[in-house]
Design a protein around this motif. Structure first.
Motif, PDB file in Angstrom:
ATOM      1  N   HIS A   1      44.843  27.298  51.610  1.00 46.91           N
ATOM      2  CA  HIS A   1      45.435  27.996  50.466  1.00 46.91           C
ATOM      3  C   HIS A   1      44.526  27.929  49.249  1.00 46.91           C
ATOM      4  O   HIS A   1      44.281  28.941  48.575  1.00 46.91           O
TER       5      HIS A   1
ATOM      6  N   ALA B   1      41.510  30.155  49.890  1.00 47.22           N
ATOM      7  CA  ALA B   1      41.855  31.585  49.879  1.00 47.22           C
ATOM      8  C   ALA B   1      42.113  32.067  48.456  1.00 47.22           C
ATOM      9  O   ALA B   1      41.689  33.160  48.074  1.00 47.22           O
ATOM     10  N   LEU B   2      42.793  31.242  47.661  1.00 47.11           N
ATOM     11  CA  LEU B   2      43.040  31.630  46.267  1.00 47.11           C
ATOM     12  C   LEU B   2      41.731  31.830  45.519  1.00 47.11           C
ATOM     13  O   LEU B   2      41.554  32.807  44.785  1.00 47.11           O
TER      14      LEU B   2
ATOM     15  N   THR C   1      40.378  35.428  44.302  1.00 51.15           N
ATOM     16  CA  THR C   1      40.193  35.594  42.860  1.00 51.15           C
ATOM     17  C   THR C   1      38.792  36.110  42.577  1.00 51.15           C
ATOM     18  O   THR C   1      38.595  37.031  41.779  1.00 51.15           O
TER      19      THR C   1
ATOM     20  N   PRO D   1      49.238  30.450  54.446  1.00 51.49           N
ATOM     21  CA  PRO D   1      48.693  30.229  53.100  1.00 51.49           C
ATOM     22  C   PRO D   1      47.752  31.348  52.629  1.00 51.49           C
ATOM     23  O   PRO D   1      47.629  31.585  51.419  1.00 51.49           O
TER      24      PRO D   1
ATOM     25  N   GLU E   1      50.015  34.175  51.487  1.00 52.63           N
ATOM     26  CA  GLU E   1      50.605  33.769  50.209  1.00 52.63           C
ATOM     27  C   GLU E   1      49.601  33.960  49.063  1.00 52.63           C
ATOM     28  O   GLU E   1      49.932  34.494  47.997  1.00 52.63           O
ATOM     29  N   ALA E   2      48.361  33.539  49.297  1.00 55.25           N
ATOM     30  CA  ALA E   2      47.335  33.636  48.247  1.00 55.25           C
ATOM     31  C   ALA E   2      47.064  35.099  47.879  1.00 55.25           C
ATOM     32  O   ALA E   2      46.907  35.434  46.700  1.00 55.25           O
TER      33      ALA E   2
ATOM     34  N   GLN F   1      49.659  36.272  45.588  1.00 53.19           N
ATOM     35  CA  GLN F   1      49.502  35.734  44.232  1.00 53.19           C
ATOM     36  C   GLN F   1      48.429  36.489  43.452  1.00 53.19           C
ATOM     37  O   GLN F   1      48.608  36.812  42.284  1.00 53.19           O
TER      38      GLN F   1
ATOM     39  N   VAL G   1      46.904  34.764  38.720  1.00 50.50           N
ATOM     40  CA  VAL G   1      46.613  33.332  38.851  1.00 50.50           C
ATOM     41  C   VAL G   1      45.885  32.830  37.616  1.00 50.50           C
ATOM     42  O   VAL G   1      45.287  33.616  36.884  1.00 50.50           O
TER      43      VAL G   1
ATOM     44  N   VAL H   1      43.006  27.509  39.694  1.00 49.06           N
ATOM     45  CA  VAL H   1      42.391  27.828  40.985  1.00 49.06           C
ATOM     46  C   VAL H   1      41.148  26.960  41.192  1.00 49.06           C
ATOM     47  O   VAL H   1      40.935  26.387  42.270  1.00 49.06           O
TER      48      VAL H   1
END
Ligand code: ZN
Length: 451
Positions: A101, A104-105, A109, A136, A139-140, A143, A429, A434
């Motif tokens: 997660h 990936a975020l 980004t 995850p 989910e990311a 977001q 985010v 992050v």
């Protein structure tokens, strides 16, 4: 919700290559209502963006990534692909949902900040007991706010079966196929404009059994989803293929059902003329990853030859462990420059670079009717680049400024009409959070290996 963007230069990347020196884009309910020269037609707007000094392009499409690798950047710095893999597999064996997660975020980004509105992620490391690592990633993407093509990867050929990865990171064939079918059930949304789709992606000839390759292709076609794998990335792979399977990687792909207009292949570098013709004739897609190929010294894909032969080519950043930048915008320039290294400066234009990153990518993912160009009725995925700063001042051609100049800052990035980045800042985010999350996930992962 009606959004009007005005006074911008516009490169639509439609079939005619229409561009406007000064024009407008009108977005209504997430879809492009109109694009054209001059001011927007009269009408109410909930928001007006004065994009003077900006270039509007379609949102960029990334066709190949391994987001989890954001947690393992800067390692194996001088390695070939096989050396790099052998050094990294034991570290990747420690990933879990938290690492995935956080990585990936960070990766998504970074993609958003470099103009990307659709990203394919090829996830093929599922350590035993780590659970559903697609969750995850999905989910990311939600977001950050961009579209995700989650490729459920797999490997079933560990060291004990003559494969490259340690046995601790491979799955049993039937388990991998069942988990892939489950991922399609859980996440794949075939609706037009959807934000999450799933593809089937056994990793590569040197990590996957022939049975898994063939059965994965059958599964994808039975379920109507696309197929993605690595192919012909290095000379080492070709030699291993010839020695063990008695054929080249492209012949192997052909034999196992891995050529066709529902397939896109990562890299496809080491191809004979016959292989280029075969990939082209089958309408197979190719994810060209110029920076990663350069980082690993893997070779230069014959992009122009492939396209002349009928293949579709898009761009990919590849995993951040072999491309620490992992921004999509810079790949436009890299793709043009590598093409010129192969065949001279007349080979590829700035507009070719932009096409690869937009319509080319959309076609690889089977979404050419929804995204990839700025046309009425398509999804409002678009990037508004600032090309009036000191970095680009004096370059009269805004597309040349985007491709040849430093990557411009984003005034605005929209996916499905929703702002993803505003004035360079991600909306979904906190960049600080992050970065903090990634740093601690990465440190924890490396610490795990030491123990
Ligand atoms: Zn890759």
């Amino acid at each position: 919700m009606r959004l009007v963007i005005e006074h911008a230069a516009i490169a639509t990347v439609d079939a005619a290559g229409t561009e406007h020196t000064t024009g407008h884009v009108v977005v209504a309910d997430g879809v492009i209502e109109s694009v054209g020269a001059g001011p927007a037609p009269a009408g109410a707007a909930d928001r007006r963006v004065d994009a003077t000094g900006c270039l509007v392009t379609p949102g960029l499409v990334n066709t190949h990534h391994h987001l989890y690798q954001w947690a393992t950047r800067g390692l194996a710095q001088q390695a070939t692909l096989f050396e790099w893999l052998v050094e990294l597999y034991p570290i990747w064996a420690g990933i879990d949902d938290k690492t995935t997660h956080a990585a990936a975020l960070a990766g998504l980004t970074r993609l958003a900040k470099t103009g990307c509105t659709t990203a394919a992620d090829h996830h093929y490391v599922f350590p035993r007991g780590a659970g559903d690592l697609l969750a995850p990633i999905v989910e990311a993407a939600g977001q950050v706010g961009i579209r995700l093509h989650a490729v459920r990867g797999s490997m079933d050929r560990g060291e004990s079966r003559g494969g490259l990865p340690p046995d601790s990171v491979v799955e049993d064939k039937d388990e991998a196929l069942a988990a892939t079918a489950e991922a399609i059930d859980r996440y794949h949304d075939p609706a037009p404009g959807s934000f999450v789709r799933v593809a089937v992606g056994p990793c590569s000839p040197f990590t996957v059994s022939t049975e898994l390759m063939s059965e994965a292709a059958d599964l994808a076609r039975a379920r109507g989803v696309r197929l993605h794998t690595h192919l012909a990335e290095t000379v080492d792979e070709e030699q291993q293929c010839l020695a063990e399977l008695g054929c080249t990687p492209v012949e192997y792909a052909d034999r196992t059902g891995w050529l066709g207009d529902d397939v896109w292949l990562a890299h496809a570098i080491h191809l004979s003329d016959g292989a280029v013709a075969r990939v082209g004739a089958t309408g197979t897609g190719v994810a060209h990853c110029p920076t990663s190929n350069s980082r690993l010294g893997a070779g230069i894909a014959r992009v122009q030859d492939l396209m002349h032969a009928g293949a579709t080519v898009g761009l990919g950043v590849d995993g951040a462990a072999s491309n620490e930048d992992a921004g999509l915008g810079v790949e436009l320039r890299q793709a043009v420059y590598l093409a010129r290294q192969l065949k001279g400066p007349g080979t590829a234009t700035a507009r070719d670079g932009l096409w690869l990153a937009t319509m080319g990518g959309a076609r690889c993912l089977g979404r050419q009717d929804e995204i990839g160009s700025l046309e009425a009725g398509k999804q409002a995925d678009l990037a508004v680049w600032r090309v009036d700063g000191v970095e680009h001042a004096g370059i009269a051609d805004p597309v040349a400024a985007l491709v040849f100049g430093p990557l411009p800052p984003l005034r605005l990035l929209l996916a499905g009409g929703e702002p993803v980045v505003e004035d360079g800042v991600p909306r979904g985010v906190s960049e600080v959070d992050v970065a903090v999350g990634l740093r601690s996930a990465s440190a924890a992962l490396l610490e795990k290996v030491k123990r």
